[in-house]
Motif scaffolding. Structure first.
Motif, PDB file in Angstrom:
ATOM      1  N   ASP A   9       0.961  -1.107  -0.105  1.00  0.00           N
ATOM      2  CA  ASP A   9       0.083  -0.047   0.088  1.00  0.00           C
ATOM      3  C   ASP A   9       0.749   1.133  -0.137  1.00  0.00           C
ATOM      4  O   ASP A   9       0.495   2.403  -0.489  1.00  0.00           O
ATOM      5  N   ASP A  10       2.174   1.195   0.241  1.00  0.00           N
ATOM      6  CA  ASP A  10       2.902   2.421   0.347  1.00  0.00           C
ATOM      7  C   ASP A  10       3.356   2.565  -1.121  1.00  0.00           C
ATOM      8  O   ASP A  10       4.214   2.022  -1.800  1.00  0.00           O
ATOM      9  N   ALA A  11       2.971   3.968  -1.523  1.00  0.00           N
ATOM     10  CA  ALA A  11       3.063   4.341  -3.067  1.00  0.00           C
ATOM     11  C   ALA A  11       4.429   4.517  -3.395  1.00  0.00           C
ATOM     12  O   ALA A  11       4.972   4.022  -4.415  1.00  0.00           O
ATOM     13  N   THR A  29       2.467  -6.397 -11.455  1.00  0.00           N
ATOM     14  CA  THR A  29       1.237  -5.818 -11.380  1.00  0.00           C
ATOM     15  C   THR A  29       1.179  -5.328  -9.594  1.00  0.00           C
ATOM     16  O   THR A  29       1.641  -6.435  -8.639  1.00  0.00           O
ATOM     17  N   ARG A  30       0.690  -4.407  -9.326  1.00  0.00           N
ATOM     18  CA  ARG A  30       0.782  -4.051  -7.762  1.00  0.00           C
ATOM     19  C   ARG A  30      -0.678  -3.705  -7.343  1.00  0.00           C
ATOM     20  O   ARG A  30      -1.602  -3.120  -8.117  1.00  0.00           O
ATOM     21  N   LYS A  31      -1.005  -4.184  -6.356  1.00  0.00           N
ATOM     22  CA  LYS A  31      -2.080  -4.037  -5.630  1.00  0.00           C
ATOM     23  C   LYS A  31      -2.204  -3.536  -4.218  1.00  0.00           C
ATOM     24  O   LYS A  31      -1.118  -3.796  -3.545  1.00  0.00           O
ATOM     25  N   THR A  32      -2.881  -2.517  -3.885  1.00  0.00           N
ATOM     26  CA  THR A  32      -2.629  -1.837  -2.502  1.00  0.00           C
ATOM     27  C   THR A  32      -3.512  -2.395  -1.375  1.00  0.00           C
ATOM     28  O   THR A  32      -3.187  -1.726  -0.165  1.00  0.00           O
ATOM     29  N   ASN A  33      -4.203  -3.436  -1.358  1.00  0.00           N
ATOM     30  CA  ASN A  33      -4.895  -3.838  -0.238  1.00  0.00           C
ATOM     31  C   ASN A  33      -4.912  -5.404  -0.327  1.00  0.00           C
ATOM     32  O   ASN A  33      -4.750  -6.158  -1.582  1.00  0.00           O
ATOM     33  N   GLY A  34      -5.039  -6.154   0.731  1.00  0.00           N
ATOM     34  CA  GLY A  34      -5.252  -7.578   0.613  1.00  0.00           C
ATOM     35  C   GLY A  34      -6.371  -8.209  -0.155  1.00  0.00           C
ATOM     36  O   GLY A  34      -5.988  -9.343  -0.987  1.00  0.00           O
TER      37      GLY A  34
END
Length: 253
Positions: A9-11, A29-34
């Protein structure tokens, strides 16, 4: 090219790691939450997951456990936490490796490649061999020198423990049992050489990647988890026996 699913989640950290991985040839690919990370698993089909411990909707260990219910993809937890107990908790949850923030990007790449390489070699996608189905009864009677990969192994219907190294799956009394990468590797050693005593250092060499954080305490955790999965009574194990002062051995039943 290998695919990495990053759940972070840390940009600032996320963008930096993503950029570095892409420069090294990874598809990221990046996701910001579980929740989004878990949802992306089947769609993206990653070769490696980089998982932050602290997420806005759920903790990384819970995410790790959820992923382990459906996939054996290598998982590296990345966190500000750095106590041994916390690292052990990560391994218990099903993680294959652990890195503390801040970390070296070069070390991250080395560990990522090591985890992916071990995973691919184990399922035969990068290795030039035909992997067998390993079973207690088929292997117990064979000498250690005969433990070589074969195209197939006949397994009797009453077999109690069965490992398939092609699919990295284990069946106990005919029922599928999920294992982490390290648990499967340890079990493969045991089934290949029943009765042999493995020291903790022997098992460390089996599951350790390049500079991966693996300790003797972690081996004890893996053994405890395996006993919960295969033993009728984990407190009085019949298959995986402790050899006090030395390590562990596997006794076919």
């Amino acid at each position: 090219m290998f695919k990495v699913l990053m759940i972070e989640d840390d940009a600032l950290i996320g963008d930096m790691v993503k950029m570095f991985l892409k420069e090294e040839g990874f598809i990221v690919t990046r996701k910001t939450n579980g929740a989004d990370g878990i949802e992306a698993l089947s769609r993206f089909n990653p070769d490696l997951i980089l998982l932050d411990w602290v997420l806005p909707d759920m903790d990384g260990l819970s995410v790790c456990r959820e992923i382990r219910r459906v996939s054996q993809v290598p998982i590296m937890i990345v966190s500000m936490k750095n106590k041994v107990a916390e690292r052990v908790d990560a391994l218990v949850a099903g993680a294959d490796d652990f890195m503390s923030k801040p970390f070296s990007m070069h070390e991250l790449i080395a560990r990522a490649n090591a985890l992916i390489r071990r995973s691919k070699l184990s399922i035969g996608t990068d290795a030039d061999f035909n992997a067998p189905t390993l079973s207690v009864s088929a292997i117990a009677a064979a000498p250690v020198s005969a433990m070589k990969p074969a195209a197939s192994v006949e397994v009797p219907a009453e077999e109690k423990i069965r490992l398939d190294v092609n699919t990295r799956s284990m069946r106990v009394h005919g029922k599928h049992v999920d294992t982490t990468y390290s648990e499967f590797e340890i079990m493969k050693c045991f089934v290949n050489h029943p009765g042999r005593v493995y020291s903790r250092e022997d098992l460390l060499q089996t599951v350790r990647g390049i500079d991966s954080f693996v300790t003797e305490r972690a081996i004890d955790v893996h053994i405890a988890n395996l006993r919960k999965k295969i033993e009728d009574n984990p407190k009085e194990p019949k298959w995986i026996r402790t050899v006090w002062g030395v390590g562990y051995k596997f006794i076919p039943m």
